[in-house]
Scaffold this active site. Structure first.
Site, PDB file in Angstrom:
ATOM      1  CG  ASP A   1      -1.934  -1.099   1.197  1.00 31.48           C
ATOM      2  OD1 ASP A   1      -2.270  -1.566   0.101  1.00 31.48           O
ATOM      3  OD2 ASP A   1      -2.394  -1.502   2.290  1.00 31.48           O
ATOM      4  NE  ARG A   2      -1.036   7.264  -2.267  1.00 28.11           N
ATOM      5  CZ  ARG A   2      -0.810   8.155  -3.236  1.00 28.11           C
ATOM      6  NH1 ARG A   2       0.154   9.060  -3.091  1.00 28.11           N
ATOM      7  NH2 ARG A   2      -1.542   8.146  -4.336  1.00 28.11           N
TER       8      ARG A   2
END
Length: 232
Positions: free
Chosen positions: A56-57
């Site tokens: 995830d970012r």
């Protein structure tokens, strides 16, 4: 930028310590992503490396890149077969009951016009399992080690929030949000038939130290757990 974040390197693989805030896939708004840094990770090859899996970012840590199509296919097969060992560290907004365990909570995707898409626990969803153990507790927060056995989207984040009742600190979807998410892909081990395995470990980020948790907590964890590991 990422050339100094290399944790493992050979002729077919690179593992980088992905910074929090950098998305793996190009965002719709055209902002920077991993793709903008791949040209600086060729190290003499004409071909750009390619991400084998996703983080995830806002999650930092070990991200595997392949350097050729054949290696990419083999690595993906290892993930799909559940042969890849991955270890995550997180600070939770709350303290789970118990010191360790295995979360077995199937997940499915839901979407709404108001909130967009997210994952949730669903008996009819895809099987999802995560081993966990508490390493330390301070000021109402728990420092927890997670070892996912399956590889579902947002698996650790949903399991922490729904199964343990304590979301990851800074999680904008399943928690209260905040400036920084305290979720880190700490280590990665990928078996390779006929070759030494790919082994990488990412250092504990500064944001964890600011939250009051250190490497000493990892070595002094409250419990141990033995579990086969797999893709997150």
């Amino acid at each position: 930028m990422l050339a100094n974040k290399v944790l493992f390197f050979d002729g077919e693989a690179i593992v980088i310590d992905k910074p929090a805030g950098l998305p793996v896939d190009p965002p719709r708004d055209g902002s920077l992503s991993l793709e903008n840094h791949l040209a600086g990770l060729t190290f003499g090859f004409k071909r750009w490396p390619q991400a084998v899996h996703r983080l995830d970012r806002d999650t930092s840590g070990c991200l595997l890149l392949s350097r050729n199509p054949k290696a990419h296919a083999r690595f993906q097969q290892a993930f799909e077969a559940g042969l890849v060992e991955k270890r995550y560290l997180a600070v939770l907004d709350g303290v789970p009951e118990g010191e360790s365990g295995l979360i077995d909570l199937a997940l499915s995707k839901i979407s709404s016009a108001e909130q967009g898409w997210r994952m949730r626990g669903d008996p009819k969803g895809k099987p999802s399992r995560t081993a966990w153990r508490v390493l330390a507790v301070r000021d109402g927060r728990a420092f927890v080690e997670f070892r996912p056995e399956t590889g579902r989207t947002h698996q650790i984040r949903v399991h922490a929030a729904e199964a343990l009742g304590a979301p990851v600190v800074g999680d904008p979807i399943y928690g209260k949000g905040g400036k920084e998410s305290l979720l880190h892909a700490a280590s990665l081990k990928v078996p390779r038939p006929g070759k030494e395995p790919i082994i990488a470990e990412a250092p504990l980020p500064e944001r964890f130290l600011k939250a009051g948790f250190t490497l000493a907590d990892i070595s002094e964890g409250k419990a141990t757990i033995s579990s086969p590991l797999g893709e997150d």
